[in-house]
Scaffold this motif. Structure first.
Motif, PDB file in Angstrom:
ATOM      1  N   LEU A   1       0.824  -1.221   0.000  1.00 46.96           N
ATOM      2  CA  LEU A   1       0.000   0.000   0.000  1.00 46.96           C
ATOM      3  C   LEU A   1       0.855   1.266   0.000  1.00 46.96           C
ATOM      4  CD1 LEU A   1      -2.813  -1.027   2.546  1.00 46.96           C
ATOM      5  CD2 LEU A   1      -2.918  -1.041   0.035  1.00 46.96           C
ATOM      6  N   ASN A   2       2.158   1.101   0.191  1.00 47.32           N
ATOM      7  CA  ASN A   2       3.072   2.244   0.197  1.00 47.32           C
ATOM      8  C   ASN A   2       3.634   2.473  -1.204  1.00 47.32           C
ATOM      9  OD1 ASN A   2       3.621   2.839   3.308  1.00 47.32           O
ATOM     10  ND2 ASN A   2       3.491   0.611   3.032  1.00 47.32           N
TER      11      ASN A   2
ATOM     12  N   GLU B   1      -8.275  -1.312  -4.967  1.00 50.49           N
ATOM     13  CA  GLU B   1      -8.753  -2.674  -4.668  1.00 50.49           C
ATOM     14  C   GLU B   1      -8.885  -2.828  -3.156  1.00 50.49           C
ATOM     15  OE1 GLU B   1      -5.941  -5.348  -6.559  1.00 50.49           O
ATOM     16  OE2 GLU B   1      -6.219  -4.276  -8.465  1.00 50.49           O
ATOM     17  N   PHE B   2      -7.892  -2.292  -2.458  1.00 58.34           N
ATOM     18  CA  PHE B   2      -7.897  -2.341  -0.989  1.00 58.34           C
ATOM     19  C   PHE B   2      -9.131  -1.633  -0.426  1.00 58.34           C
ATOM     20  CE2 PHE B   2      -6.618   0.177   2.836  1.00 58.34           C
ATOM     21  CZ  PHE B   2      -6.552  -0.863   3.749  1.00 58.34           C
ATOM     22  N   ILE B   3      -9.358  -0.388  -0.824  1.00 53.33           N
ATOM     23  CA  ILE B   3     -10.486   0.320  -0.189  1.00 53.33           C
ATOM     24  C   ILE B   3     -11.819  -0.268  -0.652  1.00 53.33           C
ATOM     25  CG2 ILE B   3      -9.175   2.417   0.323  1.00 53.33           C
ATOM     26  CD1 ILE B   3     -10.668   3.848  -1.849  1.00 53.33           C
ATOM     27  N   ASP B   4     -11.849  -0.823  -1.856  1.00 53.58           N
ATOM     28  CA  ASP B   4     -13.086  -1.487  -2.285  1.00 53.58           C
ATOM     29  C   ASP B   4     -13.376  -2.701  -1.391  1.00 53.58           C
ATOM     30  OD1 ASP B   4     -15.277  -1.651  -4.324  1.00 53.58           O
ATOM     31  OD2 ASP B   4     -14.408  -3.650  -4.545  1.00 53.58           O
ATOM     32  N   ASP B   5     -12.352  -3.505  -1.115  1.00 54.03           N
ATOM     33  CA  ASP B   5     -12.538  -4.666  -0.226  1.00 54.03           C
ATOM     34  C   ASP B   5     -12.984  -4.229   1.177  1.00 54.03           C
ATOM     35  OD1 ASP B   5     -11.776  -6.456  -2.186  1.00 54.03           O
ATOM     36  OD2 ASP B   5      -9.682  -6.572  -1.509  1.00 54.03           O
TER      37      ASP B   5
ATOM     38  N   GLU C   1      -3.063   1.085  -8.320  1.00 60.91           N
ATOM     39  CA  GLU C   1      -4.398   0.511  -8.455  1.00 60.91           C
ATOM     40  C   GLU C   1      -4.759  -0.360  -7.244  1.00 60.91           C
ATOM     41  OE1 GLU C   1      -6.098   2.189 -10.526  1.00 60.91           O
ATOM     42  OE2 GLU C   1      -7.830   0.922 -10.065  1.00 60.91           O
ATOM     43  N   ILE C   2      -3.726  -0.964  -6.631  1.00 61.17           N
ATOM     44  CA  ILE C   2      -4.022  -1.834  -5.481  1.00 61.17           C
ATOM     45  C   ILE C   2      -4.668  -1.050  -4.330  1.00 61.17           C
ATOM     46  CG2 ILE C   2      -1.735  -1.632  -4.418  1.00 61.17           C
ATOM     47  CD1 ILE C   2      -2.192  -4.730  -3.748  1.00 61.17           C
TER      48      ILE C   2
END
Ligand code: TNX
Length: 506
Positions: free
Chosen positions: A270-271, A299-303, A295-296
């Motif tokens: 995430l960094n 994906e992270f905040i969507d999860d 982009e990850i």
């Protein structure tokens, strides 16, 4: 006009402090000490005696769970449990809970009528019945070992639909029992939202099954280096249900893109530099940011938002968005726009701190004013509604005065009179009633570590915020007299409250 009637009634009540409670004694009754101040109160002579044979009658099965909560709370107040009964009509010698189908009043309105013969709480929703009961509880007086309710008739409904408080469980972690206790305090004063600040630099406090390190690592400490903690999803659900039984909606906040060190320490990817950060136990703000270009990150905040939304029956997800000083402005705007889209894709509306007003706000999003009237006005111009939490007046973590051991003072001291004496509709120019959803008083927990300390910071100020939210602000001199009686109640409940010199505590 309604206001005039209310104030005439209140002057009348102040003048008539003594009402005959039973034939043998004159007893001071708490009709003139209700908080929040009801719309209209008319006192009458006499009282209803609550005894072991008193029943609570429930005429509608939709009230069953509320009646259970009411019976339990009454037991805590008077020391024994009253039996619940069902019957076809209102009865004498009984506390009658009546769901009224007429749609005349607002959803949360209630009427409470107490006579020598019976008590009736009428409302068009279970919430209204619950609020009527909260008023009833404040009216209980004990006289030679017996409990009485003074004869009266009360009509009441709230001014704002959003009446809340925030608890920061990130800087210091507070467990499920503490949060339930906090919910009880909000319910006593007819508040209906609890905003939980679930993630910040110092700790991630809600289990996310698809990103488990957030809690196993990111939740493992807190300010000062203590062991931290987190809610499992089951525990969070239990909190949501407990709140719901008391007509309180949980607003979960995952603060982003700043205030994210706990996440950045839990997942290297995430960094922007791909290196995990160290856990943080200090109290600085504004140093962390999710990597807006990767982009990850989305994906992270969507999860995360997908899982939190699935656990949350309420309409809102709070995405924070404050003090993102380590994020370029352009990146910040891009990020908030995407966060808003993600929140909405999971069927929720976004709340953000006032900085988020700079993004392409949807008119269904909500902006929480804490520092910037300009941002709040920008949100208004985009059609968004406001929650009013001006730090200078509504922050429960501000010290009362220079001698307060706990709390911060960056927004000034907030003595009880200052906390009470502001009107959300007129405090800031250009921000008026039609734009305001309600008020919220946040308790940040950099300096607050346990329930005793929470109580000290929130009592007595919480009662004032509840009144501003339910009744609208009133006159401080009149309010302080009502407030004076609540101290004894708090003391009896074992609440560690601040005995402000501004109030002549009884
Ligand atoms: C500012 S208020 C913050 C919080 C701190 C608080 C302390 C806001 C949106 N951000 O991160 O805890 O001050 O009073």
């Amino acid at each position: 006009m309604k206001k005039a009637i209310t104030s005439i009634l209140f002057s009348f009540l102040i003048a008539s402090i003594f009402i005959s409670c039973n034939s043998n004694s004159q007893k001071e009754v708490p009709l003139n000490a209700l908080i929040p101040r009801p719309n209209t109160v008319s006192a009458a002579i006499g009282a209803f005696e609550v005894g072991r044979k008193t029943r609570i009658s429930v005429l509608n099965h939709k009230l069953n769970s509320t009646a259970m909560v009411i019976a339990n709370e009454l037991k805590d107040a008077i020391g024994y449990e009253l039996e619940l009964t069902t019957s076809a009509s209102a009865q004498k010698g009984v506390i009658n809970l009546i769901l009224n189908d007429s749609q005349e009043n607002g959803h949360e309105a209630y009427e409470l009528s107490i006579t020598h013969q019976e008590v009736v709480i009428k409302a068009e929703s279970p919430a209204g019945i619950f609020y009527g009961f909260q008023t009833l509880k404040q009216l209980l007086v004990q006289e030679s070992g017996n409990w009485f309710l003074p004869s009266a008739s009360i009509e009441d409904q709230p001014k704002y639909s959003y009446r809340g408080s925030m608890l920061d469980v990130s800087r210091h972690f507070f467990d499920m029992e503490d949060v339930k206790q906090y919910i009880d305090y909000l319910a006593m004063y007819k508040m209906n939202y609890l905003h939980l600040h679930l993630a910040d630099d110092q700790g991630w406090r809600i289990e996310i099954k698809s990103w488990p390190n957030l809690t196993t690592h990111g939740g493992s400490t807190e300010v000062g280096g203590g062991e931290g903690g987190f809610f499992t999803q089951d525990q969070y659900r239990e909190i949501v249900d407990y709140a719901k039984d008391r007509f309180i909606t949980i607003v979960p906040e995952i603060d982003m893109p700043g205030h994210t060190n706990a996440a950045l320490a839990s997942y290297a990817e995430l960094n922007c530099d791909g290196k995990a950060r160290e856990l943080y136990t200090g109290t600085n703000v504004g140093f962390s940011s999710l990597c807006v270009d990767k982009e990850i990150t989305y994906e992270f905040i969507d999860d995360v938002i997908k899982e939190v939304a699935a656990l949350t029956p309420g309409p809102y997800i709070h995405v924070g968005g404050d003090e993102s000083h380590a994020t370029e402005k352009e990146d910040y705007l891009k990020f908030i726009n995407r966060a808003q889209t993600i929140v909405r894709s999971h069927g929720k509306e976004m709340i953000g701190w006032d900085e988020t007003a700079q993004a392409n706000l949807s008119s269904t999003s909500v902006t929480q004013l804490w520092a910037s009237p300009d941002f709040a006005r920008e949100a208004m111009s985009k059609g968004a509604k406001l929650i009013m939490s001006p730090a200078t007046h509504a922050y429960l973590d501000m010290k009362y005065d220079s001698t307060t051991n706990l709390g911060l003072s960056w927004a000034g001291y907030i003595e009880v009179d200052k906390g009470y004496s502001w009107d959300p509709d007129t405090l800031l120019s250009g921000i008026t009633r039609e734009h305001i959803l309600g008020i919220e008083a946040p308790l940040w927990s950099e300096t607050v570590t346990n329930m005793d300390e929470i109580e000290y910071m929130i009592f007595p100020r919480l009662a004032g915020y509840a009144e501003i939210g339910w009744s609208g602000v009133g006159d401080w001199e009149e309010y302080r007299q009502r407030l004076a009686g609540h101290g004894a109640k708090w003391a009896a409940m074992g609440i560690n409250f601040y005995q402000s010199p501004k109030v002549d505590w009884k």
